[in-house]
Design a protein around this motif. Structure first.
Motif, PDB file in Angstrom:
ATOM      1  N   LYS A  27       0.850  -1.211   0.000  1.00  0.00           N
ATOM      2  CA  LYS A  27       0.000   0.000   0.000  1.00  0.00           C
ATOM      3  C   LYS A  27       0.881   1.255   0.000  1.00  0.00           C
ATOM      4  N   SER A 195      -7.656 -10.789   8.534  1.00  0.00           N
ATOM      5  CA  SER A 195      -8.960 -10.194   8.192  1.00  0.00           C
ATOM      6  C   SER A 195     -10.094 -11.222   8.199  1.00  0.00           C
ATOM      7  N   SER A 213      -6.647  -6.271   4.433  1.00  0.00           N
ATOM      8  CA  SER A 213      -7.667  -5.949   3.429  1.00  0.00           C
ATOM      9  C   SER A 213      -8.919  -5.342   4.042  1.00  0.00           C
ATOM     10  N   GLY A 218      -8.752  -4.597  -0.862  1.00  0.00           N
ATOM     11  CA  GLY A 218      -7.977  -5.680  -1.484  1.00  0.00           C
ATOM     12  C   GLY A 218      -6.701  -5.179  -2.127  1.00  0.00           C
ATOM     13  N   ARG A 219      -5.784  -6.104  -2.392  1.00  0.00           N
ATOM     14  CA  ARG A 219      -4.498  -5.724  -2.986  1.00  0.00           C
ATOM     15  C   ARG A 219      -4.678  -5.527  -4.498  1.00  0.00           C
TER      16      ARG A 219
END
Length: 219
Positions: A27, A195, A213, A218-219
């Motif tokens: 992130k 998560s 997440s 989400g990635r």
């Protein structure tokens, strides 16, 4: 929903004794700063280079947790600042962390990773390896580390009964070994739950959850 809203919603559900590690791997710093502005001070990364870059750019009251599998040759890059290393699974790795901590004139906290899943891809010590590590002379010689707890990852499955069984297994290993106190070992943290399963992990005795997440998307 925003990162701040997600974070505050999750924090509202966590018991007082449970520490939240915001898993921020991949992130951007802007996302982490949003969480920071909402009061989050513990971030988990799984790549040392990425964690180091973020550490250089972000406020210095943040605790950085290394949650990925650690290669011994990379320890030196995070030794000056890392707060907690989660996935320690060998004496060799502990010795390297100790060596680099000493060079930086500090003590580094570590969690020992226990293998509880029914998957070949997970790392970790089994119960016998844990006991022999904690009672070995080589271990007691390490003066610049502190073993503060255990961590483990459940099997990636939708079967909640299996996940619960694995979490309870880890809790029982934790309870069995937490009396093995020494100068460098005092087990007070049990890190399990992500998560998808952190609520179940907390029911089973987790005191630290790693959530990505559900906070950042989400990635």
């Amino acid at each position: 929903m925003s990162i701040q809203t997600n974070l505050l919603n999750i924090k509202a559900t966590l018991p007082k004794q449970v520490t939240l590690v915001a898993v921020s791997k991949t992130k951007p710093v802007s996302d982490l700063m949003e969480a920071y502005e909402a009061g989050q001070r513990i971030f988990g990364e799984n790549k040392i280079q990425e964690m180091t870059e973020k550490w250089e750019q972000m406020p210095k009251d943040i605790q950085w947790h290394m949650i990925g599998h650690v290669q011994t040759n990379k320890v030196k890059f995070m030794a000056p600042f890392v707060s907690l290393i989660h996935g320690v699974d060998s004496l060799k790795l502990l010795q390297e962390i100790n060596k680099q901590a000493k060079k930086n004139n500090r003590t580094i906290d570590c969690l020992l990773q226990i293998y509880i899943a029914e998957e070949e891809t997970k790392f970790g010590l089994d119960e016998e390896e844990l006991t022999s590590l904690l009672t070995s002379n080589e271990f007691q010689e390490l003066k610049n580390i502190q073993i503060v707890g255990l961590m483990g990852m459940a099997t990636f499955t939708a079967n909640k009964d299996q996940i619960k069984k694995e979490f309870l297994h880890l809790k029982s290993i934790f309870d069995t070994n937490k009396n093995l106190k020494s100068e460098i070992c005092n087990l007070n943290t049990l890190s399990m739950g992500m998560s998808s399963d952190y609520q179940l992990a907390i029911e089973c005795g987790s005191t630290m959850v790693r959530i990505g997440s559900s906070i950042f998307g989400g990635r």
